[in-house]
Design a protein around this motif. Structure first.
Motif, PDB file in Angstrom:
ATOM      1  N   THR A  67       0.832  -1.207   0.000  1.00 21.31           N
ATOM      2  CA  THR A  67       0.000   0.000   0.000  1.00 21.31           C
ATOM      3  C   THR A  67       0.869   1.261   0.000  1.00 21.31           C
ATOM      4  O   THR A  67       0.575   2.228  -0.713  1.00 21.31           O
ATOM      5  CB  THR A  67      -0.950   0.001   1.219  1.00 21.31           C
ATOM      6  N   ILE A  68       1.928   1.240   0.779  1.00 21.09           N
ATOM      7  CA  ILE A  68       2.852   2.385   0.800  1.00 21.09           C
ATOM      8  C   ILE A  68       3.459   2.575  -0.595  1.00 21.09           C
ATOM      9  O   ILE A  68       3.534   3.698  -1.106  1.00 21.09           O
ATOM     10  CB  ILE A  68       3.966   2.187   1.853  1.00 21.09           C
ATOM     11  N   ILE A  69       3.877   1.488  -1.220  1.00 21.76           N
ATOM     12  CA  ILE A  69       4.474   1.551  -2.565  1.00 21.76           C
ATOM     13  C   ILE A  69       3.459   2.120  -3.557  1.00 21.76           C
ATOM     14  O   ILE A  69       3.780   3.003  -4.351  1.00 21.76           O
ATOM     15  CB  ILE A  69       4.968   0.159  -3.019  1.00 21.76           C
ATOM     16  N   ARG A  70       2.243   1.601  -3.506  1.00 24.84           N
ATOM     17  CA  ARG A  70       1.203   2.088  -4.413  1.00 24.84           C
ATOM     18  C   ARG A  70       0.984   3.592  -4.235  1.00 24.84           C
ATOM     19  O   ARG A  70       0.957   4.347  -5.205  1.00 24.84           O
ATOM     20  CB  ARG A  70      -0.109   1.349  -4.155  1.00 24.84           C
ATOM     21  N   ASN A  71       0.865   4.034  -2.989  1.00 26.34           N
ATOM     22  CA  ASN A  71       0.637   5.454  -2.722  1.00 26.34           C
ATOM     23  C   ASN A  71       1.822   6.310  -3.164  1.00 26.34           C
ATOM     24  O   ASN A  71       1.647   7.406  -3.700  1.00 26.34           O
ATOM     25  CB  ASN A  71       0.329   5.676  -1.238  1.00 26.34           C
ATOM     26  N   ARG A  72       3.026   5.810  -2.952  1.00 33.93           N
ATOM     27  CA  ARG A  72       4.219   6.562  -3.369  1.00 33.93           C
ATOM     28  C   ARG A  72       4.307   6.632  -4.897  1.00 33.93           C
ATOM     29  O   ARG A  72       4.691   7.655  -5.439  1.00 33.93           O
ATOM     30  CB  ARG A  72       5.478   5.921  -2.771  1.00 33.93           C
ATOM     31  N   CYS A  73       3.927   5.559  -5.596  1.00 31.47           N
ATOM     32  CA  CYS A  73       3.888   5.583  -7.065  1.00 31.47           C
ATOM     33  C   CYS A  73       2.895   6.640  -7.546  1.00 31.47           C
ATOM     34  O   CYS A  73       3.173   7.387  -8.499  1.00 31.47           O
ATOM     35  CB  CYS A  73       3.510   4.219  -7.637  1.00 31.47           C
ATOM     36  N   ILE A  74       1.741   6.698  -6.886  1.00 28.65           N
ATOM     37  CA  ILE A  74       0.747   7.716  -7.235  1.00 28.65           C
ATOM     38  C   ILE A  74       1.348   9.102  -7.050  1.00 28.65           C
ATOM     39  O   ILE A  74       1.208   9.979  -7.917  1.00 28.65           O
ATOM     40  CB  ILE A  74      -0.542   7.546  -6.398  1.00 28.65           C
ATOM     41  N   ASP A  75       2.048   9.327  -5.945  1.00 30.12           N
ATOM     42  CA  ASP A  75       2.679  10.625  -5.690  1.00 30.12           C
ATOM     43  C   ASP A  75       3.687  10.974  -6.788  1.00 30.12           C
ATOM     44  O   ASP A  75       3.708  12.107  -7.292  1.00 30.12           O
ATOM     45  CB  ASP A  75       3.390  10.631  -4.330  1.00 30.12           C
ATOM     46  N   VAL A  76       4.528  10.016  -7.146  1.00 31.28           N
ATOM     47  CA  VAL A  76       5.548  10.255  -8.175  1.00 31.28           C
ATOM     48  C   VAL A  76       4.881  10.589  -9.508  1.00 31.28           C
ATOM     49  O   VAL A  76       5.286  11.527 -10.207  1.00 31.28           O
ATOM     50  CB  VAL A  76       6.492   9.036  -8.322  1.00 31.28           C
ATOM     51  N   LEU A  77       3.843   9.828  -9.874  1.00 28.48           N
ATOM     52  CA  LEU A  77       3.147  10.078 -11.137  1.00 28.48           C
ATOM     53  C   LEU A  77       2.438  11.431 -11.132  1.00 28.48           C
ATOM     54  O   LEU A  77       2.431  12.136 -12.149  1.00 28.48           O
ATOM     55  CB  LEU A  77       2.172   8.944 -11.441  1.00 28.48           C
ATOM     56  N   GLU A  78       1.863  11.803  -9.999  1.00 31.86           N
ATOM     57  CA  GLU A  78       1.228  13.127  -9.883  1.00 31.86           C
ATOM     58  C   GLU A  78       2.267  14.239 -10.051  1.00 31.86           C
ATOM     59  O   GLU A  78       2.010  15.234 -10.731  1.00 31.86           O
ATOM     60  CB  GLU A  78       0.515  13.281  -8.532  1.00 31.86           C
TER      61      GLU A  78
END
Length: 180
Positions: A67-78
């Motif tokens: 979940t942390i990885i998924r959220n961090r990927c979202i942050d990077v893509l944003e």
């Protein structure tokens, strides 16, 4: 040397067994291996630093790290999306400025401003500049922006802006040496 706890043993096992899968997951969305590895390592660190909080005690470790990885990927893509939107706006603005300047130059008598040879040398020289150097050159000389503003727009230091401007001017001087 203190013995390894069961918690550390579980974490080490998850780290070894899941790291590559997590990296592949992040890479599939980020498209950059270094970014994917950074996100995964940061996620493991974030979990480990917060493992003693009450919310973690009953949580599936692997699921929580995922979940942390998924959220961090979202942050990077944003962050990437926002940067691209800003760059797109900047490019549209620069193209508009360039079109105005081209139109203005075409509307005036070149012999009064430059000989056609000088104009051609200047245009050709500017076209050969790397994209970022050319964009910085345009912001400085077409938009008359201060170095500090340009540095903020490009996320670089004022020294970085000075480097790009110096690079542009040196190349123009070199190419126009017969006319100066």
């Amino acid at each position: 040397m203190t013995p390894i706890t069961q918690e550390e043993n579980d974490f080490n096992h998850i780290f070894r067994s899941s790291k590559n899968g997590f990296i592949q997951f992040a890479y599939s969305y980020l498209g950059n291996m270094q970014d994917a590895e950074d996100v995964v390592m940061e996620s493991y660190i974030q979990y480990w630093e917060n493992k003693d909080k009450e919310t973690f005690k009953s949580t599936n470790i692997k699921g929580y790290i995922f979940t942390i990885i998924r959220n961090r990927c979202i942050d990077v893509l944003e962050e990437r999306k926002n940067l691209l939107q800003k760059n797109d706006e900047l490019h549209r603005h620069l193209i508009g400025e360039i079109e105005i300047n081209i139109s203005s130059l075409k509307g005036c008598d070149p012999s009064e401003l430059f000989t056609s040879e000088i104009e051609e040398i200047v245009n050709d020289t500017i076209k050969t500049l790397p994209n970022r150097t050319r964009e910085i050159f345009y912001e400085r000389y077409l938009e008359q922006k201060p170095y500090k503003t340009i540095a903020e727009n490009f996320g670089i230091s004022v020294k970085g802006v000075e480097f790009h401007i110096s690079k542009s001017l040196n190349l123009l001087r070199k190419n126009l040496k017969d006319y100066l």
